[in-house]
Design an enzyme around this catalytic site. Structure first.
Site, PDB file in Angstrom:
ATOM      1  N   GLU A 260     -97.582 -58.604 -25.985  1.00  0.00           N
ATOM      2  CA  GLU A 260     -97.763 -57.481 -25.061  1.00  0.00           C
ATOM      3  C   GLU A 260     -99.085 -56.833 -25.445  1.00  0.00           C
ATOM      4  O   GLU A 260     -99.164 -56.109 -26.442  1.00  0.00           O
ATOM      5  CB  GLU A 260     -96.611 -56.476 -25.209  1.00  0.00           C
ATOM      6  CG  GLU A 260     -95.238 -57.035 -24.888  1.00  0.00           C
ATOM      7  CD  GLU A 260     -94.972 -57.188 -23.399  1.00  0.00           C
ATOM      8  OE1 GLU A 260     -95.872 -56.899 -22.586  1.00  0.00           O
ATOM      9  OE2 GLU A 260     -93.859 -57.612 -23.051  1.00  0.00           O
ATOM     10  N   CYS A 294    -101.589 -48.836 -23.095  1.00  0.00           N
ATOM     11  CA  CYS A 294    -102.046 -50.108 -22.528  1.00  0.00           C
ATOM     12  C   CYS A 294    -102.171 -50.064 -21.006  1.00  0.00           C
ATOM     13  O   CYS A 294    -102.997 -50.764 -20.432  1.00  0.00           O
ATOM     14  CB  CYS A 294    -101.082 -51.217 -22.944  1.00  0.00           C
ATOM     15  SG  CYS A 294     -99.368 -50.846 -22.517  1.00  0.00           S
TER      16      CYS A 294
HETATM   17  P1  NAD Z   1    -103.602 -53.591 -33.249  1.00  0.00           P
HETATM   18  O1  NAD Z   1    -103.772 -54.940 -32.669  1.00  0.00           O
HETATM   19  O2  NAD Z   1    -104.703 -53.042 -34.088  1.00  0.00           O
HETATM   20  O3  NAD Z   1    -102.280 -53.526 -34.164  1.00  0.00           O
HETATM   21  C1  NAD Z   1    -101.028 -53.959 -33.687  1.00  0.00           C
HETATM   22  C2  NAD Z   1    -100.190 -54.448 -34.857  1.00  0.00           C
HETATM   23  O4  NAD Z   1    -100.822 -55.561 -35.457  1.00  0.00           O
HETATM   24  C3  NAD Z   1    -100.018 -53.396 -35.965  1.00  0.00           C
HETATM   25  O5  NAD Z   1     -98.716 -53.512 -36.475  1.00  0.00           O
HETATM   26  C4  NAD Z   1    -101.056 -53.816 -36.990  1.00  0.00           C
HETATM   27  O6  NAD Z   1    -100.705 -53.426 -38.303  1.00  0.00           O
HETATM   28  C5  NAD Z   1    -101.026 -55.323 -36.848  1.00  0.00           C
HETATM   29  N1  NAD Z   1    -102.265 -55.980 -37.269  1.00  0.00           N
HETATM   30  C6  NAD Z   1    -103.538 -55.582 -37.041  1.00  0.00           C
HETATM   31  N2  NAD Z   1    -104.398 -56.468 -37.572  1.00  0.00           N
HETATM   32  C7  NAD Z   1    -103.654 -57.454 -38.159  1.00  0.00           C
HETATM   33  C8  NAD Z   1    -103.955 -58.657 -38.864  1.00  0.00           C
HETATM   34  N3  NAD Z   1    -105.208 -59.031 -39.096  1.00  0.00           N
HETATM   35  N4  NAD Z   1    -102.921 -59.421 -39.306  1.00  0.00           N
HETATM   36  C9  NAD Z   1    -101.651 -59.052 -39.080  1.00  0.00           C
HETATM   37  N5  NAD Z   1    -101.311 -57.924 -38.416  1.00  0.00           N
HETATM   38  C10 NAD Z   1    -102.290 -57.140 -37.959  1.00  0.00           C
HETATM   39  O7  NAD Z   1    -103.260 -52.626 -32.029  1.00  0.00           O
HETATM   40  P2  NAD Z   1    -103.066 -51.058 -32.061  1.00  0.00           P
HETATM   41  O8  NAD Z   1    -104.426 -50.435 -32.212  1.00  0.00           O
HETATM   42  O9  NAD Z   1    -102.000 -50.686 -33.007  1.00  0.00           O
HETATM   43  O10 NAD Z   1    -102.500 -50.768 -30.584  1.00  0.00           O
HETATM   44  C11 NAD Z   1    -103.319 -50.587 -29.486  1.00  0.00           C
HETATM   45  C12 NAD Z   1    -103.462 -51.870 -28.682  1.00  0.00           C
HETATM   46  O11 NAD Z   1    -102.168 -52.334 -28.294  1.00  0.00           O
HETATM   47  C13 NAD Z   1    -104.217 -51.671 -27.395  1.00  0.00           C
HETATM   48  O12 NAD Z   1    -105.007 -52.805 -27.153  1.00  0.00           O
HETATM   49  C14 NAD Z   1    -103.112 -51.560 -26.359  1.00  0.00           C
HETATM   50  O13 NAD Z   1    -103.525 -51.852 -25.044  1.00  0.00           O
HETATM   51  C15 NAD Z   1    -102.122 -52.543 -26.872  1.00  0.00           C
HETATM   52  N6  NAD Z   1    -100.766 -52.226 -26.382  1.00  0.00           N
HETATM   53  C16 NAD Z   1    -100.160 -53.026 -25.456  1.00  0.00           C
HETATM   54  C17 NAD Z   1     -98.890 -52.706 -24.952  1.00  0.00           C
HETATM   55  C18 NAD Z   1     -98.182 -53.534 -23.914  1.00  0.00           C
HETATM   56  O14 NAD Z   1     -96.992 -53.314 -23.707  1.00  0.00           O
HETATM   57  N7  NAD Z   1     -98.817 -54.456 -23.233  1.00  0.00           N
HETATM   58  C19 NAD Z   1     -98.271 -51.548 -25.417  1.00  0.00           C
HETATM   59  C20 NAD Z   1     -98.931 -50.762 -26.349  1.00  0.00           C
HETATM   60  C21 NAD Z   1    -100.164 -51.118 -26.845  1.00  0.00           C
END
Ligand code: NAD
Length: 493
Positions: A260, A294
């Protein structure tokens, strides 16, 4: 554990593994209020050992949870929904101080969460399979839907409370057990408080587990999820940037993933639209949670005859939004999550202005409080308008169009495909255009953010794959085909 019972009002949190909070102590990391950096919690900095213990607990709990009668599971989900509602005020405060969420946004999440828990309560009663026709005489064939096993979830910091429910609930409702790794930026509202609620509701030990980690340590925890044979699916909500890294890992370990991800989320306002309704839908859709959702609208295409009035009235509405500390119930625009987020918006606004864009309102920061910003006359090569990369903050681009077909084409010139909206009084025209949008979600006469627990959320293209709501049965179960023959077989040799 209670979220605010540590020294000086901040929480001290541990991991939740196999139905128990681990002993506090060991390494911790600070969780800070994005508004003023005040300490909200000291959270346990977990790693490989905790992740392995959590996966083992979830694997051990799986057979009993998968076989629990639907009625017993239903009772647990209904209890959890009641607890969420009972704890509303505490949750509102938590989301404000940990994630900068306004009351409007936190209560929106609480309502959706309780609704989803109540809907999930009934999902265990969905048909468990189908009986199929066979061409072989005397053969009976049927398919049964089975849970996968352990589902490991990654939760984001934004919309954390609701999205963490989505990460736990959907797999658990279909008989899987779970391990969640919340975002290091909001570990309480992205997973730990859920453990408290599920524990109080009486969910069995090991059916859900939460492991927190310090900034920079996500990858060690993720490795355990990808390498463990017990983990059968990774349920990821976050950025497409991280999804690419994890997707490669999933390829190496041949793990199923649900993704997502982000969106660009255009709105098209046709020349017959109700202008007042359009202004309300765009102000809400673009600036809820200061543009850090998002499904926030990033770009609006307005029919030229409406454009100037739309921009002027939208700007008036947006200027009136109160900015500040989100523990004030009148505040609509709270802080951005961190300095990097402020920097991204500031850089993109400046990039557009340098290329000749017009600033209608906003464009200034006070610490992490960034004014909701509207730009027009944005040249096509400015980063914020290309649609090639999600801008995650309170920045909206508005553009006039003469030909709706060109607007429809331009609105889809983005690698993302999450949500889109069309505003028009002619519902047939709106529906026709909606069917030609290549997105997972499209609304006629509603904001791109129009979300309900029962309606499936999910994207196409770089916005990911998989769907929430009861459609999640496709993602979190698999089908086993069984045949039973009552006549001797006919074999060619
Ligand atoms: P992010 O990708 O930075 O982090 C998401 C998760 O991944 C966190 O738990 C983080 O700790 C983990 N993570 C980050 N880097 C990692 C790595 N190298 N290895 C393993 N795990 C890792 O995203 P964010 O900043 O927390 O959230 C915002 C993003 O999420 C935006 O792009 C937003 O659009 C998207 N989002 C999408 C939805 C949806 O339903 N489509 C909902 C909410 C947020």
């Amino acid at each position: 554990m209670s979220i605010f019972d540590g020294p000086d009002g901040h929480a001290v949190t541990s991991h939740f593994i196999d139905g128990a909070w681990t002993t506090p102590g060991g390494t911790t990391f600070p969780v800070r209020n994005p508004l003023d950096d005040a300490l909200v919690a000291e959270a346990a900095a977990g790693g490989v050992a905790e992740a392995e213990a959590a996966v083992a607990a979830a694997a051990a709990a799986f057979p009993a949870w998968a076989n629990l009668a639907p009625g017993a599971r239903q009772e647990l989900f209904l209890k959890a929904a009641d607890i969420v509602e009972r704890r509303t005020e505490e949750l509102v405060r938590l989301m404000a101080v940990e994630g900068g969420a306004s009351r409007a946004f936190s209560t929106f999440q609480i309502r959706l969460s309780a609704a989803m828990l109540r809907q999930a309560a009934g999902w265990g009663y969905q048909p468990a399979g189908d009986v199929l026709r066979s061409d072989t005489p005397g053969r009976m064939a049927f398919v049964t839907r089975k849970p996968l096993g352990v589902v490991a979830g990654f939760t984001p910091w934004n919309g954390a409370f609701y999205l963490a429910w989505r990460t736990f609930l959907l797999p658990m409702a279909f008989g899987n057990t779970t391990v969640i790794k919340p975002s290091e930026l909001a570990p309480l509202s992205a997973g730990l408080v859920h453990a408290e609620i599920l524990d109080e509701a009486g969910f069995p030990p090991g059916s859900f587990n939460v492991v927190t980690h310090a900034p920079g340590a996500a990858s060690a925890v993720a490795d355990v999820f990808f390498e463990s044979p017990a983990v059968r699916c990774i349920n990821f909500t976050g950025s497409d940037r991280t999804a690419r890294i994890l997707g490669e890992r999933a390829g190496r370990s041949l793990k199923r993933m649900v993704l997502e991800l982000g969106g660009f989320n255009p709105v098209i306002i046709l020349d017959d639209a109700d202008i007042e309704e359009s202004i309300k839908a765009v102000a809400f859709g673009a600036f809820l949670h200061q543009g850090q959702v998002c499904m926030n609208s990033r770009k609006v295409y307005v029919a030229r005859p409406l454009h100037d009035e739309f921009v002027a009235r939208l700007a008036d509405r947006v200027r009136a939004l109160k900015i500040g500390d989100p523990t004030d119930p009148d505040v609509v625009i709270g802080p951005l999550i961190d300095d990097r987020a402020v920097e991204q918006i500031a850089t993109r606004v400046q990039d557009a202005l340098d290329r000749g864009a017009t600033l209608i309102t906003g464009g200034k920061a006070d610490g992490r409080l960034y004014q909701p910003t509207i730009l027009t006359d944005v040249p096509a090569d400015a980063i914020c308008t290309t649609g090639a990369d999600e801008t995650f903050g309170p920045l909206l681009v508005v553009e006039a169009f003469d030909d709706p077909e060109v607007a429809l084409r331009d609105a889809q010139d983005t690698p993302y495909g999450l949500s889109a909206s069309i505003m028009t009084r002619d519902r047939g025209r709106g529906l026709d255009m909606a069917q030609r949008f290549d997105t997972g979600i499209v609304h006629v006469n509603a904001p791109t953010m129009a979300s309900e627990a029962s309606l499936p959320v999910g994207g196409v293209k770089h916005s990911g794959w998989g769907r929430s709501g009861h459609y999640a049965i496709e993602d979190f179960t698999e089908i086993r085909m069984t045949t039973m023959s009552s006549e001797p077989g006919r074999y060619p040799f």
